[in-house]
Design a protein around this motif. Structure first.
Motif, PDB file in Angstrom:
ATOM      1  N   LEU A 163      22.465  -1.565  23.863  1.00  0.00           N
ATOM      2  CA  LEU A 163      23.143  -2.221  23.073  1.00  0.00           C
ATOM      3  C   LEU A 163      22.462  -2.876  22.126  1.00  0.00           C
ATOM      4  N   ASN A 164      21.620  -4.297  22.479  1.00  0.00           N
ATOM      5  CA  ASN A 164      20.745  -4.468  21.210  1.00  0.00           C
ATOM      6  C   ASN A 164      20.137  -3.357  20.086  1.00  0.00           C
ATOM      7  N   ASP A 165      19.174  -2.151  20.773  1.00  0.00           N
ATOM      8  CA  ASP A 165      19.012  -1.880  19.712  1.00  0.00           C
ATOM      9  C   ASP A 165      19.548  -1.150  19.330  1.00  0.00           C
ATOM     10  N   THR A 209      22.616  -0.325  17.699  1.00  0.00           N
ATOM     11  CA  THR A 209      23.277  -2.075  16.729  1.00  0.00           C
ATOM     12  C   THR A 209      22.676  -2.143  15.270  1.00  0.00           C
ATOM     13  N   VAL A 210      20.868  -1.801  15.522  1.00  0.00           N
ATOM     14  CA  VAL A 210      20.313  -2.470  14.448  1.00  0.00           C
ATOM     15  C   VAL A 210      19.696  -1.599  13.982  1.00  0.00           C
ATOM     16  N   GLY A 224      30.367  -4.479  21.361  1.00  0.00           N
ATOM     17  CA  GLY A 224      29.860  -5.026  20.988  1.00  0.00           C
ATOM     18  C   GLY A 224      29.411  -3.931  19.750  1.00  0.00           C
ATOM     19  N   ASN A 279      29.861  -5.104  16.073  1.00  0.00           N
ATOM     20  CA  ASN A 279      29.154  -4.400  14.801  1.00  0.00           C
ATOM     21  C   ASN A 279      29.444  -3.411  13.446  1.00  0.00           C
ATOM     22  N   PHE A 290      31.453  -0.450  13.656  1.00  0.00           N
ATOM     23  CA  PHE A 290      31.360   0.889  14.158  1.00  0.00           C
ATOM     24  C   PHE A 290      33.058   0.946  13.879  1.00  0.00           C
TER      25      PHE A 290
END
Lengths: 395, 303
Positions: free
Chosen positions: A178-180, A182-183, A221, A225, A227
């Motif tokens: 998710l960290n990847d 979302t950015v 998440g 962010n 979405f």
């Protein structure tokens, strides 16, 4: 918060009735179950008749790696091969140029149809986020919006995110994934989230607090962010994910449209008898059979929703084609009652509903032994999933 | 590090009038001075020799080299930063100077008239919601600029590095890019204690303490420290650390501690604003709101 129809075989008038009564606010079409010309015709009719509704097509590209399966049955999806669909092998998908071409064909096909948003294709991450599949999946997500920009497509791009319940149970890996996603520099406008099980009847895989809390975390998440989050095949789990930011939940009329599984495309057996019609009780947060409803409604009237579609069940066994209308109305009202912007309050409210359901089940246990699918087995994982989610997200 | 006599500094910078000592910290000494009609902050960054550096011999030369590279990086970042909420470079271009046989790199920045938030917190200053929103927007714009223009992370956002000014169009300005990190460049993180990343411990984002994650950090670590800074400015207390804590306890609180909701200490602030600040301080990077433009619009739209 909206409910969409998860389209499948035997649509008939179900979607039209659902939209006419505002039980659903859109539909996600399944190419497996409708020929390309019929799909185009259907979308034209529906979009003309229901201006405010949203229509999407699930490109079902997650089936692209199962071409050699002995029980393969992709139905009418094979008719889309000249339009956008192909079977692939994994090594081909490791090349970015090939992924770009797959996305391009899929986006172009959908852009020519009256859909409100375009679902970009992806593969299923079946085992682990630390895998080749996960890298390929991330590339599908990363590339979809930039390709849509190149093609000058104006419709929003919703990227498919298809993950197995096994895979998301590893929360640490899920968080890193998710960290990847979302950015990304050029992210999609939203995600079409599918959580798969080995088969649509394998309740234990989904009735698991680690799986459900992970599904909640994905929704939370992505929503935080910015979405749009569309959940496919969320059915009975829709209340859980509605509390934490899901924009859309979906379900269909057959049990294989309730939960997502690739088994729908590789059935181990065909036929069998028709299931007993069921009633979705918001009080129980579950479906019970028509016969159980009949046996209980006098003594435990709280199991009744008292909504418009209860009439379908008032004169004996309901028409099978109308059963899903009752599910849609019940789910829609249930989810909308717990999807305020305040997540803490939503979770508290859902916990109250779970406690209420436990009380109802306790009273029912004095009267009747319920069918295994109708019993209270879902409530403990629901309750634990909320606690686990709160712990993960510090809500 | 010995602070040079002001007369010797004045002799070195003849173009500046009324040089006055302002502050010192780390290897940096700051003076103010007038260049024609304009007031600037002249910065002298001490370039240590091997004898000046503490720590094991094997990393002394690394530390010296790192100090030099950091200045180059800081200046490069400031040149690229076109946000009004980040301090701007002044007229004095970087150059080496010797004072009392000590080597310094000197350069200037605009002089910002105002007080840093740390001082205001100590004075028990109580900002209202409008001011906190302003601060949040300024810091978000600054972080967005650093990321979009240079793929850089500030890594040291804290009350001490934010000045409250009297300028209507620049109410808060972010300072000190000395330990900023540029993605895909050499980390420049050598420190006598290699176990910890650079930065002020109690303002470290939790992921900075995860060795497996350090290679993946991005601007969301700055979002975390923005949340901490706003919270501390609003309440006068750090959301996690306490002055009496030792290093281990501070680190433990960063990794596992859960801040009390901002609303608990500032009941006068709106729920929506408090929720945004709380969200920025989440331990999981993916659940901090990363779309800065949308976030700024949301803050501006709060009633």
């Amino acid at each position: 918060m909206k409910i969409f129809a998860q389209h499948g075989y035997g649509d008939g008038e179900k979607i039209i009735k659902g939209l006419s009564n505002n039980y659903i606010q859109g539909a996600i079409f399944s190419p497996r179950d409708i020929l390309p010309d019929k799909l185009e015709q259907k979308l034209n009719e529906l979009s003309t008749q229901f201006h405010d509704a949203e229509f999407l097509i699930d490109p079902q590209y997650y089936t692209c790696l199962i071409g050699n399966h002995p029980n393969l049955n992709i139905g009418k999806l094979s008719d889309y091969q000249s339009l956008y669909f192909n079977f692939e092998n994994r090594s081909k998908l490791e090349i970015e140029k090939n992924i770009s071409e797959i996305i391009r064909r899929s986006l172009l096909y959908q852009n020519n149809l009256p859909v409100n948003e375009i679902i970009s294709p992806n593969i299923l991450i079946s085992n682990s986020f630390d895998s080749r599949e996960a890298v390929i999946s991330k590339n599908f997500i990363r590339l979809s919006k930039s390709i849509s920009n190149e093609l000058k497509i104006e419709k929003p791009i919703i990227s498919s995110l298809v993950v197995s319940s096994d895979c998301i149970r590893n929360h640490q890996e899920l968080i890193e994934f998710l960290n990847d996603i979302t950015v990304f520099e050029n992210p999609p406008d939203g995600f079409y989230v599918l959580v798969s099980t080995r088969n649509s009847e394998s309740r234990s895989e989904l009735y698991n607090s680690e799986t459900l809390s992970a599904w909640m975390l994905i929704n939370y998440g992505l929503k935080i962010n910015g979405f749009k989050v569309i959940n496919g095949y969320s059915d009975i789990f829709s209340p859980l994910i509605s509390t934490v930011g899901s924009d859309v939940c979906s379900t269909g009329w057959w049990s294989n449209l309730h939960n997502f599984s690739l088994e729908r495309f590789t059935p181990s057996n065909t036929g069998g008898r028709l299931p007993i019609q069921r009633y979705f009780s918001n009080g129980l947060l579950n479906r019970i059979t028509f016969y159980e409803l009949e046996a209980l409604k006098e003594q435990v009237p709280e199991i009744l929703n008292n909504f418009e579609t209860d009439d379908i069940y008032s004169n004996g066994e309901p028409d099978r084609a109308n059963e899903v209308l009752q599910s849609w109305e019940a789910l829609s009202k249930l989810c909308n009652s717990i999807s305020s912007p305040n997540i803490s309050l939503n979770l508290e409210e859902l916990n109250n509903k779970i406690n209420n359901a436990l009380n109802l089940y306790s009273r029912i246990s004095q009267i009747l032994l319920l069918h295994p699918k109708s019993n209270s087995d879902h409530l403990e994982p629901f309750s634990l999933a909320i606690s686990r989610f709160k712990q993960l997200s510090e809500v | 590090m010995v602070i040079p006599e002001i007369t010797k500094v004045q002799e070195t910078f003849k173009d500046y009038n009324n040089l006055t000592f302002v502050d010192k910290g780390g290897f940096k000494i700051v003076y103010s001075g007038m260049l024609a009609e304009k007031k600037e902050a002249i910065k002298l960054v001490f370039m240590p020799s091997v004898n000046d550096v503490n720590g094991p011999d094997e990393i002394k030369s690394d530390i010296i080299e790192e100090a030099q590279k950091r200045i180059i990086r800081e200046i490069k970042l400031l040149e690229n930063a076109n946000s009004p909420f980040i301090v701007k470079l002044g007229e004095l271009k970087p150059r080496d100077i010797y004072i009392d046989n000590n080597l310094f790199v000197s350069y200037s920045e605009e002089f910002i008239d105002g007080k840093n938030l740390h001082k205001l917190i100590r004075e028990a200053y109580l900002p209202d919601e409008a001011e906190l929103k302003n601060l949040l927007i300024c810091l978000l714009e600054a972080v967005k600029c650093l990321w979009e223009n240079s793929k850089a992370i500030h890594r040291d956002i804290k009350p001490l590095n934010v000045i409250k000014t009297n300028l209507l169009d620049r109410p808060f300005i972010l300072l000190d890019l000395g330990i900023a990190y540029i993605i895909n460049e050499t980390p420049l993180t050598v420190s006598p204690d290699k176990r910890l990343p650079p930065g002020t411990t109690k303002y470290l984002a939790p992921e900075m303490l995860n060795p497996n994650f350090r290679g993946n950090i991005d601007f969301r670590s700055d979002l975390y420290t923005i949340g901490i800074t706003i919270y501390e400015f609003a309440t006068g207390r750090h959301p996690l650390a306490k002055d009496s804590d030792d290093l281990l306890l501070t680190l433990s609180r960063i990794i596992r501690g859960k801040p009390e909701p901002l609303k608990k200490f500032r009941t006068d602030l709106t729920e929506d604003f408090c929720m945004i600040v709380d969200q920025l301080m989440k331990k999981i990077v993916a659940i901090r709101p990363s779309n800065i433009s949308k976030l700024i619009d949301k803050i501006k739209g709060l009633k």
